[in-house]
Design a protein around this motif. Structure first.
Motif, mmCIF file in Angstrom:
data_model
loop_
_atom_site.group_PDB
_atom_site.id
_atom_site.type_symbol
_atom_site.label_atom_id
_atom_site.label_comp_id
_atom_site.label_asym_id
_atom_site.label_seq_id
_atom_site.Cartn_x
_atom_site.Cartn_y
_atom_site.Cartn_z
ATOM 1 N N LYS A 7 0.817 -1.136 0.081
ATOM 2 C CA LYS A 7 -0.044 -0.177 0.014
ATOM 3 C C LYS A 7 0.966 1.112 -0.103
ATOM 4 O O LYS A 7 1.861 1.358 0.853
ATOM 5 C CB LYS A 7 -1.022 -0.009 1.395
ATOM 6 N N ALA A 8 0.637 2.302 -0.879
ATOM 7 C CA ALA A 8 1.275 3.427 -0.696
ATOM 8 C C ALA A 8 0.836 4.353 0.315
ATOM 9 O O ALA A 8 -0.208 4.517 0.670
ATOM 10 C CB ALA A 8 0.944 4.161 -2.116
ATOM 11 N N ASP A 60 1.534 3.114 -11.256
ATOM 12 C CA ASP A 60 0.029 2.840 -10.977
ATOM 13 C C ASP A 60 -0.274 3.499 -9.631
ATOM 14 O O ASP A 60 -1.334 4.002 -9.524
ATOM 15 C CB ASP A 60 -0.236 1.244 -10.680
ATOM 16 N N MET A 61 0.674 3.580 -8.568
ATOM 17 C CA MET A 61 0.173 4.266 -7.404
ATOM 18 C C MET A 61 -0.044 5.892 -7.547
ATOM 19 O O MET A 61 -1.080 6.536 -7.110
ATOM 20 C CB MET A 61 1.481 4.337 -6.382
ATOM 21 N N VAL A 62 1.053 6.326 -8.379
ATOM 22 C CA VAL A 62 0.762 7.895 -8.771
ATOM 23 C C VAL A 62 -0.412 8.116 -9.795
ATOM 24 O O VAL A 62 -1.184 8.841 -9.381
ATOM 25 C CB VAL A 62 1.984 8.308 -9.760
ATOM 26 N N LYS A 63 -0.744 7.305 -10.567
ATOM 27 C CA LYS A 63 -1.899 7.350 -11.348
ATOM 28 C C LYS A 63 -3.197 7.128 -10.447
ATOM 29 O O LYS A 63 -4.193 8.025 -10.621
ATOM 30 C CB LYS A 63 -2.198 6.407 -12.427
ATOM 31 N N ASN A 64 -3.282 6.096 -9.528
ATOM 32 C CA ASN A 64 -4.492 6.053 -8.724
ATOM 33 C C ASN A 64 -4.636 6.969 -7.695
ATOM 34 O O ASN A 64 -5.780 7.515 -7.117
ATOM 35 C CB ASN A 64 -4.099 4.723 -7.853
ATOM 36 N N LYS A 65 -3.500 7.671 -7.216
ATOM 37 C CA LYS A 65 -3.574 9.152 -6.346
ATOM 38 C C LYS A 65 -4.341 10.178 -7.209
ATOM 39 O O LYS A 65 -4.978 10.870 -6.594
ATOM 40 C CB LYS A 65 -2.217 9.249 -6.053
#
Length: 142
Positions: A7-8, A60-65
């Motif tokens: 998890k980010a 993917d973490m950046v995109k989801n954020k």
């Protein structure tokens, strides 16, 4: 449900750097405010110096954020601002004063849940994000 990995954990410096990075590259955004994968990848590299805990941010973490958090805050604030009788400014947020304002705000939170933290304080990134998604297309509640 299958886990997608660690998890980010986002700190304020990472969020700040990400929003400013995306704002700098706003002309690469599509009409809906999304970016191509390579920009999310370069955004992850750009914010890496601000990491304090958790795993390094991935594309993917950046995109989801961006998609699931920052844009949702923007759209909910925008929706709230467009409601008749609802006050908003970037310094004091909804500026709730009194029981009537409190009730109106609480009712609006049901439709726009991301405004909840902004009862008495604004969101410093509203104008930056608005510049990234000026023609953000359909994002209604239905």
């Amino acid at each position: 449900p299958k886990s997608s990995g660690p998890k980010a954990l986002w700190n304020p410096a990472e969020v700040d750097a990400l929003i400013k990075y995306l704002h700098h590259h706003r002309f690469e955004a599509g009409d809906n405010g999304n970016f191509k994968s390579n920009l999310y990848t370069s955004g992850a590299a750009h914010i890496s110096e601000f990491l304090t805990e958790g795993p390094p941010k991935t594309r993917d973490m950046v995109k989801n954020k961006w998609v699931l958090h920052i844009r949702r805050i923007y759209h909910d604030i925008k929706g709230y601002r467009l409601k008749s009788g609802c006050h908003w400014d970037n310094m004091h947020g909804a500026g709730v004063q009194g029981t009537f304002d409190e009730q109106v705000f609480d009712d609006c939170v049901k439709t726009f849940p991301q405004i909840h933290p902004f009862k008495q304080s604004g969101w410093q990134y509203y104008n930056l994000v608005a510049n990234i998604i000026p023609n953000s297309g359909v994002h209604g509640t239905n």
